[in-house]
Design an enzyme around this catalytic site. Sequence first.
Site, mmCIF file in Angstrom:
data_model
loop_
_atom_site.group_PDB
_atom_site.id
_atom_site.type_symbol
_atom_site.label_atom_id
_atom_site.label_comp_id
_atom_site.label_asym_id
_atom_site.label_seq_id
_atom_site.Cartn_x
_atom_site.Cartn_y
_atom_site.Cartn_z
ATOM 1 N N VAL A 146 12.232 19.734 -3.413
ATOM 2 C CA VAL A 146 11.199 20.265 -2.518
ATOM 3 C C VAL A 146 9.894 20.287 -3.307
ATOM 4 C CG1 VAL A 146 10.453 22.235 -1.129
ATOM 5 C CG2 VAL A 146 12.897 21.677 -1.284
ATOM 6 N N GLU A 147 8.983 19.395 -2.932
ATOM 7 C CA GLU A 147 7.728 19.268 -3.688
ATOM 8 C C GLU A 147 6.660 20.214 -3.150
ATOM 9 O OE1 GLU A 147 6.918 15.022 -3.805
ATOM 10 O OE2 GLU A 147 8.531 14.763 -5.286
ATOM 11 N N CYS A 164 13.309 20.896 -8.163
ATOM 12 C CA CYS A 164 14.245 19.772 -8.224
ATOM 13 C C CYS A 164 15.477 20.050 -7.360
ATOM 14 C CB CYS A 164 14.699 19.546 -9.660
ATOM 15 S SG CYS A 164 13.459 18.785 -10.726
ATOM 16 N N GLU A 194 18.459 20.040 -8.247
ATOM 17 C CA GLU A 194 19.415 20.894 -8.953
ATOM 18 C C GLU A 194 19.054 22.375 -8.811
ATOM 19 O OE1 GLU A 194 17.843 18.249 -10.026
ATOM 20 O OE2 GLU A 194 19.010 17.063 -11.442
ATOM 21 N N CYS A 212 16.695 15.982 -15.000
ATOM 22 C CA CYS A 212 15.557 16.174 -15.909
ATOM 23 C C CYS A 212 15.895 17.276 -16.914
ATOM 24 C CB CYS A 212 14.297 16.522 -15.116
ATOM 25 S SG CYS A 212 14.247 18.227 -14.528
ATOM 26 N N CYS A 260 16.411 20.822 -15.589
ATOM 27 C CA CYS A 260 17.647 20.949 -14.806
ATOM 28 C C CYS A 260 18.886 20.904 -15.686
ATOM 29 C CB CYS A 260 17.677 19.892 -13.708
ATOM 30 S SG CYS A 260 16.416 20.265 -12.478
HETATM 31 N N1 THU Z 1 13.693 15.451 -9.438
HETATM 32 C C1 THU Z 1 14.825 16.138 -9.114
HETATM 33 O O1 THU Z 1 14.973 16.619 -7.991
HETATM 34 N N2 THU Z 1 15.768 16.297 -10.059
HETATM 35 C C2 THU Z 1 15.706 15.771 -11.316
HETATM 36 O O2 THU Z 1 16.554 16.060 -12.152
HETATM 37 C C3 THU Z 1 14.627 14.820 -11.643
HETATM 38 C C4 THU Z 1 13.444 14.873 -10.741
HETATM 39 C C5 THU Z 1 12.643 15.313 -8.421
HETATM 40 C C6 THU Z 1 11.435 16.161 -8.671
HETATM 41 C C7 THU Z 1 10.367 15.400 -7.924
HETATM 42 O O3 THU Z 1 10.367 15.847 -6.577
HETATM 43 C C8 THU Z 1 10.826 13.954 -7.962
HETATM 44 O O4 THU Z 1 12.184 13.985 -8.367
HETATM 45 C C9 THU Z 1 10.022 13.087 -8.922
HETATM 46 O O5 THU Z 1 10.001 13.652 -10.189
#
Ligand code: THU
Length: 129
Positions: free
Chosen positions: A49-50, A59, A61, A92, A95
């Site tokens: 969810v940005e 993220c 996770e 990432c 996470c």
């Molecule tokens: N993102 C995740 O949801 N999980 C991760 O472990 C890596 C990155 C998302 C965050 C952002 O919305 C998009 O991927 C680009 O970074």
Amino acid sequence: MSTEQAIPWSELWAAAHRASASAYAPYSKLSVGAAGLTDDGRVVTGCNVENASFGLTLCAECGLVGDLHRTGGGRLVAVAVTDGDGNPLTPCGRCRQLLYEAGGASCQVNETLTVGDLLPGAFGPEDLP
Ligand code: THU
């Protein structure tokens, strides 16, 4: 669900891919879904969810860990993370720390790895007084 039992990876991959369809990712355009198996056999999920303030992005996770606690808590024994096409995505750095808290080093990730592989020498709850 004990860790000795087989992990239903097909179910986790499918649940992660399904969750990615709920992503709110207008900025990166990268939809992400995560699905986790709990130690009592539940499947919990999350999507990214940005936010217009980019650093506030959640993220997939993060949502998964929220779902873990919302649905009764317990420990994660396995996690699958995918993009919007169902391809595996590696968690990432932040996470990895979240997964360490919720599942520990032995939690399996994307079929071939563990959280311990992804975050060796982790700082965790055991390091607090
Ligand atoms: N993102 C995740 O949801 N999980 C991760 O472990 C890596 C990155 C998302 C965050 C952002 O919305 C998009 O991927 C680009 O970074």
